[in-house]
Design a protein around this motif. Structure first.
Motif, short mmCIF file in Angstrom:
data_model
loop_
_atom_site.label_atom_id
_atom_site.label_comp_id
_atom_site.label_asym_id
_atom_site.label_seq_id
_atom_site.Cartn_x
_atom_site.Cartn_y
_atom_site.Cartn_z
N HIS A 100 22.74 31.50 -48.86
CA HIS A 100 21.61 30.57 -48.79
C HIS A 100 22.02 29.30 -48.02
O HIS A 100 23.05 28.71 -48.28
CB HIS A 100 21.17 30.20 -50.21
N GLY A 101 21.18 28.90 -47.09
CA GLY A 101 21.45 27.69 -46.30
C GLY A 101 21.02 26.44 -47.04
O GLY A 101 20.07 25.76 -46.66
N CYS A 131 15.27 31.62 -44.42
CA CYS A 131 16.64 31.90 -44.80
C CYS A 131 16.70 33.26 -45.50
O CYS A 131 15.99 33.48 -46.48
CB CYS A 131 17.06 30.76 -45.73
N CYS A 142 18.63 35.44 -47.80
CA CYS A 142 19.72 35.24 -48.76
C CYS A 142 19.50 36.11 -49.99
O CYS A 142 19.19 37.28 -49.85
CB CYS A 142 19.84 33.75 -49.07
N CYS A 195 12.66 31.54 -48.40
CA CYS A 195 13.87 32.32 -48.63
C CYS A 195 13.46 33.76 -48.88
O CYS A 195 12.46 34.02 -49.56
CB CYS A 195 14.65 31.80 -49.83
#
Ligand SMILES: [Zn+2]
Ligand SMILES: [Zn+2]
Length: 277
Positions: free
Chosen positions: A144-145, A162, A164, A177
């Protein structure tokens, strides 16, 4: 217009988390770099003034005391230059090598091998020089960013998608996400990117796309999601075509996580060929 490849010799050394995966660069890219459509560019360090637009003074003071400081500033500097040169039409697209900088660096914390933000200063610099900028950030690193998400939360001119381990949509649909699952396949992953990023980006209409392209998702790397190196190249192809469609081709790929030199050596020369095709 050429494709810019930003690399500094200091990146050949060993760096937190990614190790010395770039030890044989830029030599292994020789063939791809020989193309008249490609230019190897040595990045300049990002200014502290630009870093201050994104990071707290206390974070900068602590990173300054670390051995990664100079290299991280070169990595961020490459991102800043690449985005600006694409914006000005001086480069068609870019591949930026990064060490010690990336998506785990937030406003006042940083971890996971990345101690300064790349995307934050790159977008801040564009806005300082050109006014309003709408940017799409695609994160296909395995993790995860978090830092990147923190920096741009509340900024609805930044689409951050993102891939993730959790699924959520925040900030009026501009922060997404996507849970890719512990193990997936190249085809499933590509379909997710098409459904969750390509579609969102078409609707968002960015001026530029920045892609945090970690290969730690590859089989045998430290964030293994069951993907092959081929998928990493396919991703670049997919997003290159999207950038041509939605933002006059402005597309900057940033190397992210992944510690396997053999994978890096396989994918980045091919990524340059895709970017310059
Ligand atoms: Zn990662
Ligand atoms: Zn995420």
């Amino acid at each position: 217009m050429k494709v810019g490849v930003f690399f500094h010799r200091v990146f050949k050394e060993s760096w937190p988390v990614i190790g010395d995966k770039f030890r044989r660069f830029p030599e292994v890219m020789q063939e791809a770099l020989a193309s008249p459509k490609v230019e190897l560019i040595e990045p300049k360090p990002v200014s502290e003034a630009l870093l201050r637009k994104v990071h707290s003074e206390s974070l900068l003071e602590s990173v300054k005391r670390m051995y990664v400081w100079d290299a991280a500033r070169l990595a961020v500097g490459g991102c800043v230059q690449a985005a600006e040169m694409c914006w000005r039409g001086h480069l068609a697209r870019a591949l930026v090598f990064t060490v010690a900088a990336g998506h785990h660096a937030g406003v006042s914390y940083a971890w996971g091998g990345t101690y300064l933000s790349c995307t934050g200063p790159a977008i801040a610099n564009l806005r300082e020089k050109f006014g309003r900028v709408r940017a799409a950030i695609l994160d296909t690193d395995s993790h995860h960013g978090d830092g990147c998400r923190e920096i741009f939360t509340g900024d609805r001119d930044v689409l951050h998608v993102c891939f993730c381990s959790s699924s959520r949509v925040e900030d009026a649909g501009t922060k997404i996400c996507v849970d890719v699952g512990w193990k997936t396949t190249d085809q499933e992953y590509l379909t997710l990117v098409e459904d969750c990023f390509i579609r969102a980006a078409r609707e968002f209409k960015p001026d530029i796309i920045l892609h945090f392209h970690g290969h730690d998702t590859c089989i045998g790397d430290y964030g293994d999601r069951g993907l092959t190196p081929n998928l990493q190249v396919e991703l670049v192809k997919l997003v290159r075509d999207l950038a041509d469609e939605v933002c006059d081709g402005r597309y900057v790929v940033l190397t992210g996580g992944g510690a396997r030199a053999d994978i890096a050596e396989l994918i980045y020369p091919r990524a340059i060929e895709v970017l310059s095709a």
